[in-house]
Design an enzyme around this catalytic site. Structure first.
Site, PDB file in Angstrom:
ATOM      1  N   LYS A  27       0.833  -1.211   0.000  1.00  0.00           N
ATOM      2  CA  LYS A  27       0.000   0.000   0.000  1.00  0.00           C
ATOM      3  C   LYS A  27       0.864   1.256   0.000  1.00  0.00           C
ATOM      4  O   LYS A  27       0.617   2.185  -0.769  1.00  0.00           O
ATOM      5  CB  LYS A  27      -0.918  -0.050   1.226  1.00  0.00           C
ATOM      6  CG  LYS A  27      -1.917   1.083   1.309  1.00  0.00           C
ATOM      7  CD  LYS A  27      -3.180   0.658   2.035  1.00  0.00           C
ATOM      8  CE  LYS A  27      -3.020   0.558   3.529  1.00  0.00           C
ATOM      9  NZ  LYS A  27      -2.938   1.872   4.190  1.00  0.00           N
ATOM     10  N   SER A  28       1.873   1.282   0.852  1.00  0.00           N
ATOM     11  CA  SER A  28       2.724   2.485   0.940  1.00  0.00           C
ATOM     12  C   SER A  28       3.397   2.768  -0.397  1.00  0.00           C
ATOM     13  O   SER A  28       3.469   3.914  -0.854  1.00  0.00           O
ATOM     14  CB  SER A  28       3.806   2.271   2.004  1.00  0.00           C
ATOM     15  OG  SER A  28       3.226   2.151   3.275  1.00  0.00           O
ATOM     16  N   GLY A 100      -5.150   7.757   5.578  1.00  0.00           N
ATOM     17  CA  GLY A 100      -4.282   8.720   6.252  1.00  0.00           C
ATOM     18  C   GLY A 100      -3.029   9.000   5.452  1.00  0.00           C
ATOM     19  O   GLY A 100      -2.526  10.127   5.423  1.00  0.00           O
ATOM     20  N   ARG A 128      -8.566  11.686  12.728  1.00  0.00           N
ATOM     21  CA  ARG A 128      -7.129  11.431  12.919  1.00  0.00           C
ATOM     22  C   ARG A 128      -6.305  12.718  12.966  1.00  0.00           C
ATOM     23  O   ARG A 128      -6.640  13.705  12.322  1.00  0.00           O
ATOM     24  CB  ARG A 128      -6.640  10.476  11.812  1.00  0.00           C
ATOM     25  CG  ARG A 128      -7.351   9.127  11.968  1.00  0.00           C
ATOM     26  CD  ARG A 128      -6.880   8.113  10.996  1.00  0.00           C
ATOM     27  NE  ARG A 128      -5.507   7.746  11.233  1.00  0.00           N
ATOM     28  CZ  ARG A 128      -4.809   6.963  10.413  1.00  0.00           C
ATOM     29  NH1 ARG A 128      -5.383   6.484   9.315  1.00  0.00           N
ATOM     30  NH2 ARG A 128      -3.570   6.659  10.685  1.00  0.00           N
ATOM     31  N   ASP A 321       1.995  -1.474  11.728  1.00  0.00           N
ATOM     32  CA  ASP A 321       0.673  -1.889  11.221  1.00  0.00           C
ATOM     33  C   ASP A 321       0.355  -3.347  11.535  1.00  0.00           C
ATOM     34  O   ASP A 321      -0.735  -3.825  11.226  1.00  0.00           O
ATOM     35  CB  ASP A 321       0.620  -1.676   9.700  1.00  0.00           C
ATOM     36  CG  ASP A 321       0.639  -0.193   9.344  1.00  0.00           C
ATOM     37  OD1 ASP A 321       0.236   0.622  10.189  1.00  0.00           O
ATOM     38  OD2 ASP A 321       1.060   0.137   8.228  1.00  0.00           O
ATOM     39  N   LYS A 348      -4.537   5.181  14.926  1.00  0.00           N
ATOM     40  CA  LYS A 348      -4.588   4.573  13.586  1.00  0.00           C
ATOM     41  C   LYS A 348      -6.047   4.582  13.111  1.00  0.00           C
ATOM     42  O   LYS A 348      -6.843   5.356  13.601  1.00  0.00           O
ATOM     43  CB  LYS A 348      -3.987   3.167  13.633  1.00  0.00           C
ATOM     44  CG  LYS A 348      -2.484   3.170  13.924  1.00  0.00           C
ATOM     45  CD  LYS A 348      -1.709   3.822  12.780  1.00  0.00           C
ATOM     46  CE  LYS A 348      -0.216   3.834  13.057  1.00  0.00           C
ATOM     47  NZ  LYS A 348       0.527   4.594  12.042  1.00  0.00           N
ATOM     48  N   ARG A 352      -6.339   1.054  18.079  1.00  0.00           N
ATOM     49  CA  ARG A 352      -6.059  -0.384  17.935  1.00  0.00           C
ATOM     50  C   ARG A 352      -5.718  -1.058  19.262  1.00  0.00           C
ATOM     51  O   ARG A 352      -5.813  -2.290  19.354  1.00  0.00           O
ATOM     52  CB  ARG A 352      -4.945  -0.602  16.894  1.00  0.00           C
ATOM     53  CG  ARG A 352      -5.453  -0.332  15.500  1.00  0.00           C
ATOM     54  CD  ARG A 352      -4.419  -0.559  14.425  1.00  0.00           C
ATOM     55  NE  ARG A 352      -5.063  -0.468  13.113  1.00  0.00           N
ATOM     56  CZ  ARG A 352      -4.425  -0.306  11.975  1.00  0.00           C
ATOM     57  NH1 ARG A 352      -3.100  -0.221  11.959  1.00  0.00           N
ATOM     58  NH2 ARG A 352      -5.089  -0.233  10.841  1.00  0.00           N
TER      59      ARG A 352
END
Ligand code: S3P
Length: 439
Positions: A27-28, A100, A128, A321, A348, A352
Site C-alpha cells: 500500500k505504501s 491517512g 485522525r 501496522d 490509527k 487499535r
C-alpha cells in the site's frame, strides 16, 4: 464497492492454512508510485499496484488534478507525468476516504502548488491527527487550515513561498517524514527531517528511483529543491502488512504450512518477522532479491508453539501496522506478552489498543490495555461477536483468530478490508480459513 456497506465476516472455528500465495501489492509503495509518477517527466509504468480503496483514492485525486492515468488493470498502471509544476486545480474537494497516508503525504505536495485544495475523508480519517503535518508545514511557510482540534478536512492554500527547514520529528512517523520531504521539493532551500527511530523509507528510495537526490545520513534525510523527477518503471512487491495475516494464521494453527511469495522485506518493515522469531515461530525467508530498489523475498511459515515475550520497543515502528495480528499471536502463545512504547496505535484507523483489547476479551482472552501498549496472557480462545470499528486490520486479525477458537466468531463492520486487501476472503478461504461474509 461502497465502504459504507455493512459487511460481516463469519468464521467457523479451527482449520489450518496451507499453500503458496501472493498477497496484493504494498500500500505504501502504491501510493507513492502514483504521487511521484504524476510529478515526473515522462511515462511511468507500475506493475503490482494495489487495487485497494486507499491507493485508488490517491489515484483518483491525481486524476482530478489533470494527470492522465491508465488502469489499474491487473495491477498495471500507466501514469503520464505532468512534471513538478504541471498539476491542475481540481473541480471539487479531494475525497481521500479512509486513507491517512494519502492525506498526510499530499498535504506536503499540495503546499507547494499554486492553487488551493481541500481534502476530506471518511468518519475514521476525520478523527485522525493532522497537526503533526500542518505544524511543520506552517514552519516551512505553508498555510493549511484544519478543523478544530487539528483534524480533517484540510484546506491547503496554494501560492505560498516554502522555505526549507531542519525538523526533528517528535513522533516516529514515515507519513510526517514523507510529507515534509515532498514539500521540500518545492522549497527555496534544503529540507532535512530527523526521525527519533527508523521508519519506512519508501519515499526516499522511490525519489532516488525517479532520479531525485535524497541525502540520508543516519536518522536524517534531506532533499534540495531544483531537481526533477524522471519517469521510471516500478514493480510493487506484495505487502508485508497483508502477508502478516497469513504468517500469523499459519504460525498459530496446527498443521499449517504457508509460503508468501514476492513479499517486500524492506528492513524498515520487518518488525513482524523479528517479533514472530522472538516468539519462537518457524519462519524462513528465502529467495531474497532486489526489485526496483526494494528488497523482496518468499516467506514460509509453519505452525509451532509460540511463547509470550516482551516486545522490544525498537521494533515498534518497524511493525506498526502489524500489531493487531501480533496481538492474536500473543493470545495464542504460552505466557505473557507485553507491548510498550506504542501509543501511536491509538490514532490509527481505530484505537487499535482498545479495540483489540475489547475483541480479545470478548473471546475470553485476558488482555489489559495500557496507555502505550497492552499486556496479553496467552490462553484458550472462545467465540463471540467482535467489533472491528471499520478498521481493516482489526477485521483480518480476528478472522485469523478463528483458527484457534473453540466456537464461531462473527466480525462486524468489515467493508474496509477493501482499503488494503481486496480479495482477502477468497484468498483466505482458499488457504483453509473457514470464512464467509454477508452484507
Ligand atoms: C505509512 C506509514 C505508517 C503506517 C501507514 C502507512 C506510510 O504511518 O501506519 O499505514 O505509507 O508512510 P505512520 O508513519 O504515521 O506511523
Amino acid at each position: 464497492m461502497n465502504t459504507n456497506t455493512k459487511l460481516t465476516f463469519h468464521l467457523q472455528p479451527g482449520g489450518s492454512l496451507n499453500g503458496a500465495m501472493r498477497v496484493p501489492g504494498d500500500k505504501s509503495i502504491s501510493h507513492r508510485s502514483i504521487m511521484l509518477g504524476s510529478l515526473a517527466e515522462g511515462v511511468t509504468e507500475v506493475q503490482g499496484f494495489l487495487e485497494g480503496e486507499d491507493s485508488l483514492a490517491t489515484l483518483k485525486a491525481f486524476r482530478a488534478m489533470g494527470v492522465e492515468i491508465e488502469g489499474p488493470q491487473q495491477g498495471r498502471v500507466v501514469i503520464h507525468g505532468v512534471g513538478l509544476h504541471g498539476l491542475k486545480v481540481p473541480d471539487a474537494p479531494l475525497d481521500l476516504g479512509n486513507s491517512g497516508t494519502s492525506m498526510r503525504l499530499m498535504a506536503g505536495l499540495m503546499a507547494g502548488q499554486s492553487f488551493d485544495v481541500e481534502m476530506h475523508g471518511d468518519a475514521s480519517l476525520t478523527k485522525r491527527p493532522m497537526k503533526r503535518v500542518t505544524e511543520p508545514l506552517t514552519l516551512m511557510g505553508a498555510k493549511v487550515d484544519t478543523a478544530e482540534g487539528g483534524t480533517p478536512p484540510l484546506k491547503v492554500h496554494g501560492g505560498q513561498a516554502l522555505h526549507g527547514i531542519d525538523y526533528q520529528m517528535p513522533v516516529a512517523s514515515a507519513q510526517v517524514k514523507s510529507c515534509l520531504l515532498l514539500a521540500g521539493l518545492y522549497a527555496d532551500s534544503p529540507t532535512c527531517v530527523t526521525e527519533p527511530a527508523p521508519t519506512r523509507d519508501h519515499t526516499e528510495r522511490m525519489l532516488h528511483g525517479f532520479g531525485y537526490p535524497v541525502k540520508v545520513d543516519g536518522a536524517t534525510a534531506c532533499v534540495e529543491p531544483g531537481g526533477k523527477l524522471s519517469a521510471t518503471t516500478i514493480d510493487v512487491p506484495a505487502d508485508i502488512s497483508s502477508a502478516t495475516f497469513f504468517m500469523i494464521g499459519a504460525a498459530i494453527a496446527e498443521g499449517s504450512d504457508v509460503t508468501l511469495e514476492h513479499v517486500g522485506i524492506n528492513p524498515t518493515r520487518i518488525g513482524v518477522i523479528n517479533i514472530l522469531r522472538l516468539m519462537g515461530a518457524d519462519l524462513s525467508v528465502t529467495n531474497e532479491r532486489e526489485v526496483g530498489g526494494e528488497p523482496v523475498a518468499d516467506i514460509r511459515v509453519r505452525s509451532r508453539k509460540l511463547k509470550g515475550i516482551r516486545i522490544p520497543e525498537a521494533q515498534v515502528p518497524l511493525a506498526i501496522d502489524e500489531f493487531p495480528a501480533l496481538f492474536v499471536a500473543a493470545a495464542c502463545a504460552e505466557g505473557e506478552t507485553r507491548l510498550t512504547g506504542a501509543e501511536e496505535l491509538r490514532v490509527k484507523e481505530s484505537d487499535r489498543i482498545q479495540v483489540m483489547a475489547d475483541g480479545l476479551q470478548t473471546l475470553g482472552v485476558e488482555a489489559k490495555p495500557t496507555a502505550d501498549g497492552i499486556v496479553i496472557q496467552g490462553g484458550p480462545l472462545g467465540g463471540g461477536t467482535v467489533e472491528s470499528h471499520g478498521d481493516h486490520r482489526i477485521a483480518m486479525s480476528f478472522a485469523m483468530a478463528a483458527l484457534r477458537a473453540s466456537a464461531p466468531i462473527t466480525i462486524n463492520d468489515c467493508a474496509n478490508v477493501n482499503t488494503s486487501f481486496p480479495g482477502f476472503v477468497e484468498l483466505a478461504a482458499g488457504a483453509g480459513l473457514k470464512i464467509s461474509q454477508t452484507e
